[in-house]
Scaffold this active site. Structure first.
Site, short mmCIF file in Angstrom:
data_model
loop_
_atom_site.label_atom_id
_atom_site.label_comp_id
_atom_site.label_asym_id
_atom_site.label_seq_id
_atom_site.Cartn_x
_atom_site.Cartn_y
_atom_site.Cartn_z
CE LYS A 36 -0.33 -0.24 5.06
NZ LYS A 36 -1.07 -0.88 6.14
CE1 TYR A 263 12.34 32.37 2.28
CE2 TYR A 263 12.47 29.99 2.29
CZ TYR A 263 12.24 31.18 1.62
OH TYR A 263 11.93 31.17 0.29
C1 LIG Z 1 -0.32 -1.84 6.84
C2 LIG Z 1 -0.86 -3.14 7.28
C3 LIG Z 1 0.00 -4.23 7.53
C4 LIG Z 1 1.51 -4.12 7.50
O1 LIG Z 1 1.97 -3.57 8.72
P1 LIG Z 1 3.55 -3.41 9.01
O2 LIG Z 1 3.58 -2.91 10.39
O3 LIG Z 1 4.03 -2.41 8.02
O4 LIG Z 1 4.17 -4.74 8.83
C5 LIG Z 1 -0.58 -5.45 7.83
N1 LIG Z 1 -1.92 -5.58 7.91
C6 LIG Z 1 -2.77 -4.56 7.70
C7 LIG Z 1 -4.23 -4.77 7.82
C8 LIG Z 1 -2.27 -3.31 7.39
O5 LIG Z 1 -3.11 -2.29 7.20
#
Ligand SMILES: *Cc1c(COP(=O)(O)O)cnc(C)c1O
EC number: 5.1.1.1
Length: 375
Positions: A36, A263
């Site tokens: 993702k 700045y």
């Molecule tokens: C993002 C996510 C993961 C992965 O989590 P990490 O801590 O990056 O390993 C696993 N399961 C779900 C449902 C997630 O949303």
């Protein structure tokens, strides 16, 4: 030539991390690689290709659009949609062959109905909320919910899962409670359970600290990218960081006491100082809170950011580094010589988590893929 402020994505480190996680969970446990948010800023397509070539069975995305993008780039592997969906997204979910989460009866009915319309059976995973408090059917109502799903002829329950909210904590008691709640749901399902092929729970924190949470599949995200979710979890899986952020010195200037830098003139020079300008800033995802706080590595030596981080530039004090020249490579996140600036350490300076640091690297920073495997 690419822009001289870039991130390097080490594909060899990525495949190494898949192997390290496989070794940790054992050969019986499948892996859903979480890609993702553009693979946490690493590039969804390139990362997905490597993961699938190294035995990852399924990919996890957060939103419908990420699934469409991967399909359009040619990824054919099972894609699991971790986030919730709206009813008006169901047709696209079916069209792009994504696996949705189900957690609501009305949504499940709509899914089954649309699948029937297309003469399809839709594969969905039941999301059981054991303490995250997000989408997901609450654990104490999960068995009844699943029983109702069984009447829906065009819905196939391909999996059941839950998500840990505290697995980045040391010996998390709450994670143990979540595991127990999930196991209780599975046990209460009795005969139904045997018909559900996949049971999954563990994110990176649970993979590291809670072998009880492995079930039939695990869902690593951050650990694939070679980072640990927090300082509290043990650093026990031998993963390597995949992302480095680099740039080059664009200008060097000698300043005198009384001169100011950046700045608002927040940095006032008090002794003869050599200042290098670097061509990246907060629009690239380098947080402005690192003003007069961040470090970079030049010629194998750490140098401090001085003054405010601008939108497109920042400044470092290189007075004590011999021979700095325009064009020198600068490491913002990563290693050079004996020195390292870890993404975890930057997250700590910012009082945030490593996830946010890699996701923040903006799209105007080119991703340069290195260490491709010979095919
Ligand atoms: C993002 C996510 C993961 C992965 O989590 P990490 O801590 O990056 O390993 C696993 N399961 C779900 C449902 C997630 O949303």
């Amino acid at each position: 030539m690419h822009r001289p402020a870039w991130v390097e994505i080490d594909l060899n480190a990525l495949s190494h991390n898949v192997s390290a996680i496989k070794k940790m969970v054992g050969p019986q446990v499948k892996i859903m690689g979480i890609v993702k948010a553009d693979a946490y800023g690493h590039g969804d397509y390139e990362v997905s290709r490597v993961l699938l070539n190294h035995g990852v069975e399924m990919l996890g995305i957060a939103i419908l659009e990420e699934g469409i993008q991967l399909r359009n780039k040619g990824i054919e592997a099972p894609l699991f949609l971790l986030g919730g969906i709206f009813e008006d997204q169901i047709d696209a979910v079916i069209q792009y062959n994504l696996i949705p989460a189900v957690y609501d009866l009305k949504l499940a009915e709509a899914l089954s109905k649309r699948a029937h319309y297309y003469n399809r059976v839709i594969n969905a995973h039941v999301y059981v909320d054991t303490g995250m408090g997000s989408i997901g059917v609450k654990y104490d109502g999960a068995v009844e919910f699943i029983r109702s799903l069984q009447a829906m002829k065009n819905l196939f329950i391909g999996g059941i899962y839950t998500h840990c909210s505290c697995s980045d904590e040391k010996e998390s008691v709450f994670t143990n409670l979540q595991i127990k709640r999930f196991k209780d749901v599975l046990a209460a399902l009795g005969a139904i359970m045997a018909d559900i092929p996949l049971k999954h729970m563990a994110n990176s924190g649970a993979i590291i600290g809670h072998p009880d949470a492995y079930f039939t599949m695990v869902r690593p995200g951050l650990s694939l990218y070679g980072l640990y979710p927090s300082e509290e979890v043990s650093r026990n899986i031998g993963i390597r960081p995949v992302m480095s952020f680099k740039t080059r010195v664009i200008h060097i200037k000698d300043m005198k006491p009384g001169d100011v830098v950046g700045y608002s003139g927040t940095y006032r020079v008090t002794k003869p100082t050599r200042v290098a300008t670097l061509p990246f800033g907060y629009d690239d995802g380098y947080n402005r809170l690192l003003s007069s706080k961040g470090k970079v590595i030049i010629r194998g030596t750490q140098a401090s950011i001085i003054g405010r981080v601008c939108m497109d530039q920042c400044f470092v004090d290189v007075t004590n580094i011999k021979g700095v020249s325009v064009g020198d490579e600068v490491v913002v996140y990563g290693s050079q010589g004996q020195e390292t600036i870890s993404i975890e350490s930057v997250a700590k300076q910012l009082n945030t988590i490593p996830y946010e640091v890699t996701c923040a690297v903006s799209k105007r920073v080119p991703r340069i893929y290195i260490n491709h495997e010979e095919k």
